[in-house]
Scaffold this active site. Structure first.
Site, mmCIF file in Angstrom:
data_model
loop_
_atom_site.group_PDB
_atom_site.id
_atom_site.type_symbol
_atom_site.label_atom_id
_atom_site.label_comp_id
_atom_site.label_asym_id
_atom_site.label_seq_id
_atom_site.Cartn_x
_atom_site.Cartn_y
_atom_site.Cartn_z
ATOM 1 N N CYS B 94 -12.634 -18.421 -21.126
ATOM 2 C CA CYS B 94 -13.262 -17.485 -20.199
ATOM 3 C C CYS B 94 -12.189 -16.980 -19.245
ATOM 4 C CB CYS B 94 -14.384 -18.164 -19.424
ATOM 5 S SG CYS B 94 -15.204 -17.063 -18.272
ATOM 6 N N LEU B 95 -11.689 -15.795 -19.526
ATOM 7 C CA LEU B 95 -10.620 -15.237 -18.699
ATOM 8 C C LEU B 95 -10.861 -13.733 -18.600
ATOM 9 C CD1 LEU B 95 -7.941 -15.739 -17.222
ATOM 10 C CD2 LEU B 95 -6.765 -15.476 -19.389
#
Lengths: 210, 202
Positions: B94-95
């Site tokens: 999750c970036l």
């Protein structure tokens, strides 16, 4: 076709310099240095290339444009990026400043060819912006004197008519004397509307008189 | 088909740039095309110093969409990681820059540097793995040692976490699969009774 089309154009200018890359935009001192070190690497490495690479394809730019925040792109690359984003949410791929097609400025080097980029599959890069010198709006006429129906030099058509002027404006319009400026379709529409208003008013006056 | 060509040209330039740059000290170990295919790459990064991942070597699985660089690369961990922003099951990351905040001027090199930075500074408020994130928030020391244990086990980090190793060995001796035991113990906060309940529900 010729691989280095610029060489022939350079020949008459740079007879004594055998490196065609000298015309790369750079300060005179670095161009000089490049001319000295650049001998023998006509085709291979260009020592300065990393200064002027497209930020998207990482190659030397093709149809270069620069954003208002100063970042360099190929027009096809930047166009591809703008296409992926909804309008109004377009950001610079480098610094995320707001960006748009209108805010990209094309770059023309001294030896950029006169080729029309529109011949390519990608839409043309935006036109260069030449803002005309600002002129005084009422340079030519007295703003206080507005002849019936003919008023407003800048706006083309002013509805400054009183009752007495109706027949005159009516005829003027009918005979095309008050033709809206070419390309101003909206003004044409407006004058048509006023024409009908005028006709209705004339009939109204006639019937009131009766 | 100009778009994939553009993607491939750019990937080739990026590969050359990573090979040329001395990013080793910054934590990028390598970036290579998988089986010579330019749309599927393997990146290797180092765990950042003074983090539970220090000394670990992490393999990233990188897929290049045909629209690259207008669309972000699809990156996930191939090495198992215990981290709030990485799925402990799939390795999904999750970036923001891999999703909405992608910009075409970013490169695989900057992506790998960002992922390394993410390892060093987890963002628990935007979790990918809810279990890990809540542990990170409520029991930081247990999180740190679990992350360290995973780094030792999966990423060849040199540090040891003996008490966790013991618990795993204890349950493996009962006949359970080792990697299942590791996962289940980690997810149940190293409570052996809880893990047993999950592994053999009766």
């Amino acid at each position: 076709m010729d691989d280095t089309p610029s060489t022939s154009r350079m020949d008459d200018v740079n007879m004594d310099q055998d490196d065609p890359d000298v015309h790369a935009p750079s300060t005179s001192s670095s161009a000089f240095g490049q001319a000295e070190t650049g001998k023998g690497e006509k085709d291979g490495e260009k020592p300065k290339e990393n200064l002027f690479e497209c930020n998207i394809c990482l190659d030397s730019p093709n149809d270069p444009v620069v954003s208002l925040c100063g970042h360099l792109f190929c027009w096809p690359c930047l166009h591809g990026w703008l296409e992926m984003r909804p309008e109004g949410h377009q950001t610079c791929p480098v610094c995320k400043a707001a960006i748009s097609r209108e805010k990209a400025i094309p770059l023309f080097g001294r030896h950029s060819k006169g080729e029309d980029p529109r011949n390519k599959a990608v839409p043309p890069r935006p036109q260069a912006q030449r803002t005309e010198q600002t002129r005084h709006a009422n340079f030519n006429h007295n703003p206080d004197f507005t002849p019936f129906g003919f008023g407003g030099g800048n706006n083309g058509f002013h509805m400054t008519v009183g009752f007495g002027a109706f027949p005159f404006t009516f005829f003027a319009q009918t005979f095309g004397l008050l033709e809206a400026a070419p390309g101003h379709a909206q003004q044409g529409l407006v004058s048509k509307i006023f024409l009908w208003v005028a006709i209705i008013l004339i009939f109204a006056l006639i019937f009131i008189d009766l | 088909m100009s778009a994939p060509n553009m993607a491939f040209n750019r990937i080739q330039r990026e590969l050359a740039e990573v090979a040329k740059a001395s990013d080793a000290e910054k934590g990028i170990v390598s970036l290579e095309a998988k089986d010579g295919r330019l749309d599927h790459l393997t990146g290797v990064i180092k765990g950042p110093p003074s983090s539970p991942y220090e000394g670990g070597t992490y393999v990233l699985d990188i897929k290049i969409p045909p629209e690259y660089p207008f669309k972000p690369p699809e990156v996930k961990f191939a090495t198992k990681v215990w981290h709030p922003n990485v799925s402990s099951v799939t390795g999904a990351i999750c970036l923001d820059i891999l999703r909405t905040n992608w910009a075409a001027a970013m490169t695989l090199r900057t992506v790998m540097i960002s992922i390394q930075a993410l390892l060093g500074s987890p963002v628990a408020d935007d979790p990918q793995d809810a279990v890990v994130a809540s542990q990170f928030k409520t029991n930081r020391s247990l999180f740190d040692s679990t992350a360290k244990y995973w780094a030792t086990t999966y990423a060849d980090a040199p540090s040891e976490v003996p008490e966790m190793k013991e618990k795993v060995a204890q349950m493996v001796a009962m006949g359970f699969n080792e990697s299942d035991v590791r996962d289940t113990l980690s997810w149940s906060g190293w409570d052996v009774a809880k893990a047993l309940e999950k592994l053999a529900p009766e």
